[in-house]
Design an enzyme around this catalytic site. Structure first.
Site, PDB file in Angstrom:
ATOM      1  N   LYS A  77      -2.585   1.254  -4.872  1.00 18.15           N
ATOM      2  CA  LYS A  77      -3.230   1.685  -3.374  1.00 18.15           C
ATOM      3  C   LYS A  77      -4.188   2.705  -3.575  1.00 18.15           C
ATOM      4  CE  LYS A  77      -0.553   4.484   0.347  1.00 18.15           C
ATOM      5  NZ  LYS A  77       0.049   5.401   1.106  1.00 18.15           N
ATOM      6  N   SER A 152       2.119   3.646   4.887  1.00 17.28           N
ATOM      7  CA  SER A 152       1.241   3.564   4.444  1.00 17.28           C
ATOM      8  C   SER A 152       0.222   1.945   3.911  1.00 17.28           C
ATOM      9  CB  SER A 152       0.311   4.758   4.781  1.00 17.28           C
ATOM     10  OG  SER A 152       0.912   5.531   3.660  1.00 17.28           O
ATOM     11  N   SER A 176       6.061   5.931   3.605  1.00 14.19           N
ATOM     12  CA  SER A 176       5.071   4.108   3.391  1.00 14.19           C
ATOM     13  C   SER A 176       4.843   3.435   2.109  1.00 14.19           C
ATOM     14  CB  SER A 176       4.065   5.519   2.933  1.00 14.19           C
ATOM     15  OG  SER A 176       3.334   5.844   4.304  1.00 14.19           O
TER      16      SER A 176
HETATM   17  N1  GLN Z   1       4.514   6.735   8.367  1.00 13.42           N
HETATM   18  C1  GLN Z   1       4.172   8.269   7.907  1.00 13.42           C
HETATM   19  C2  GLN Z   1       2.984   8.806   8.897  1.00 13.42           C
HETATM   20  O1  GLN Z   1       2.313   8.507   9.222  1.00 13.42           O
HETATM   21  C3  GLN Z   1       4.838   8.582   6.497  1.00 13.42           C
HETATM   22  C4  GLN Z   1       3.441   8.156   5.951  1.00 13.42           C
HETATM   23  C5  GLN Z   1       3.374   7.666   4.717  1.00 13.42           C
HETATM   24  O2  GLN Z   1       4.882   7.814   3.930  1.00 13.42           O
HETATM   25  N2  GLN Z   1       2.096   8.088   3.827  1.00 13.42           N
HETATM   26  O3  GLN Z   1       3.357   9.707   8.373  1.00 13.42           O
END
Ligand code: GLN
Length: 473
Positions: A77, A152, A176
């Site tokens: 990532k 994400s 994420s």
């Molecule tokens: N979707 C969640 C957010 O927008 C989780 C993001 C993540 O785990 N980086 O915060």
């Protein structure tokens, strides 16, 4: 060519015998990546460097060495630092920012013989659930390209699902890793907070962030976790807890295990399709000899609110460093210093990141601190207490990973609240600091993958892996 889709644990013996060589495997994967650019899973592909890495691992094997991840082709990532390559966080702010050091996880997997093939697409600064907040465009779901891959870490998940890498690293602050794993039908594990070093992970919400693996088998997740886990002097929050030999201790015999099913995770928001697939899998666990009992986690209703107060607060502070002075983007034609800060941040952050910085600044501001931030901290403790109480009765907890399967591109992008709600089952693990894993467990009526989430006690990733292993085999 890659003859059949397989996981690393399956290929390993052949790779150690030099048939195929790691170099030729990497060439095949590079070709596949370039044939699948429509998925938009990668931000950068290391065509030359990946082959150089492969040749050096091939040489080690010829010299009689058998490193633990020899030839595991890993996609990373783009919020994890690799020396002398750019780390963009899918943001205009860092578009040409080059990292000056390797994240600890990068050093570890490279020492173990893994080959890093490229950097994957993501929501800007890991804020989002669909990878639609990326400077580089959305990641399409390999199962249906009109649907998102989640977020994400959508690029890491899609890369593994489409076999553009054998495994991937992502980060999980509120889901994420698990949510995109669920949307794309692969395995994804968020380790216990402190299990894996965050050194070299660009911070979003530091008391929530964890790096973790994606793969196509439980054995591969176990192998990768074993390498990346452990105390690291460069991250003071990494824990001095011994790291078990996860792959060696994989055991599909789960008779004697007590598994809890929390009623709060099976409400009306849960799509019927998903519910029935989860129910079938719970039945399978029963048949495999586990005792499955109902459970209550009474503060579940407050998880999303607490999560979005605390993570935005931490993000507003973490992202203060992007001021136009130290990182790559700087607005030009500015009148004075404060104008430079304002213009730089207005121009280089996307809408969602700005929304979070504003929310976070608000909940931390004097007059609102007690009402929001302090209260959310207390709720965080109550949620943790719910899990502590549950784990006196059960060894692990089963839930759906998400209320629905991968949604259509654009479906939620204009409605932040709807987007936030897709994290309703995943944020609790980060609030409580416990490990969570999503495993592919079936398909909905549109043939989109359904993910089942297993939550466990702190530092007990082994039980999650074993439960997953029982369902896999
Ligand atoms: N979707 C969640 C957010 O927008 C989780 C993001 C993540 O785990 N980086 O915060």
């Amino acid at each position: 060519m890659i003859a059949e889709r397989s996981d690393y644990s399956f290929l390993r013996t052949r790779l150690l015998n030099g048939d195929p060589s790691i170099s030729s495997l990497v060439s095949d994967y590079l070709q596949r990546i370039h044939e699948h650019t429509y998925l938009n899973a990668f931000i950068d592909v290391y065509d030359t460097w990946a082959l150089e890495q492969a040749e050096s691992v091939d040489a080690k094997i010829r010299g009689g060495e058998q490193p633990g991840l020899a030839g595991m082709i890993v996609a990373v990532k783009d919020n994890i630092c690799i020396r002398s390559t750019r780390v963009t966080c899918a943001s205009k702010m860092l578009e040409s920012f080059e990292s000056v050091y390797d994240a600890s996880v990068i050093k570890k997997i490279r020492d173990a013989g893994a080959v890093i093939i490229g950097k994957t697409n993501m929501d800007e600064f890991a804020m989002g659930s669909s990878t639609e907040n990326s400077r580089f465009g959305v990641v399409r779901n390999p199962h249906n390209t009109e649907h998102v891959s989640g977020g994400s870490s959508g690029g890491s998940a899609a890369a593994v699902a489409a076999d553009l890498a054998l495994a991937a690293l992502g980060s999980d602050t509120g889901g994420s890793i698990r949510q995109p794993a669920s949307f794309t039908g692969v395995y994804g594990l968020k380790p216990t907070y402190g299990r894996v070093s965050r050194n070299g992970l660009v911070a979003f919400a530091s008391s929530f962030d964890q790096i973790g693996p994606f793969a196509r088998s439980v054995s591969d997740i176990a192998a990768l976790l074993k390498v990346i886990a452990g105390r690291d002097p460069y991250d003071t929050t990494s824990a001095s807890v011994p790291v078990p030999d996860y792959p060696a201790r994989l055991n599909k015999d789960i008779s004697g295990l007590t598994i809890g099913v929390p009623e709060e995770y099976f409400t009306d928001d849960l799509e019927e399709n998903v519910r029935s697939v989860i129910d079938t899998n719970i039945e399978k666990l029963r048949e495999a000899g586990a005792a499955v009992i109902p459970l209550s986690l009474p503060h579940t209703d407050y998880t999303i609110a607490a999560y979005y107060i605390l993570t935005t607060a931490e993000a507003s502070s973490n992202l203060a460093r992007y001021d136009g002075v130290r990182y790559t983007y700087r607005a030009d034609d500015v009148e004075d210093l404060s104008g430079m800060y304002t213009r730089t941040r207005s121009e280089a952050f996307g809408e969602e990141v700005k929304r979070r910085i504003m929310l976070g600044t608000f909940v931390l501001s004097s007059g609102y601190y007690d009402a929001y931030y302090r209260k959310a901290q207390k709720v965080r403790r109550l949620i943790k207490n719910d899990f502590d109480a549950a784990f006196t009765k059960v060894d692990c907890i089963i839930t759906p990973t998400t209320p629905g399967t991968a949604f259509r591109l654009g479906e939620k992008v204009d409605d932040p609240l709807q987007m936030y709600l897709s994290d309703v089952y995943t944020t609790s693990a980060n609030l409580a600091g416990i490990p969570g894993m999503s495993i592919p467990c079936g398909y909905d009526k549109n043939n989109l993958p359904v993910g089942l989430q297993i939550l466990g006690k702190q530092f007990d990733e082994q039980t999650l892996l074993n439960t997953a292993y029982a369902l896999e085999t």
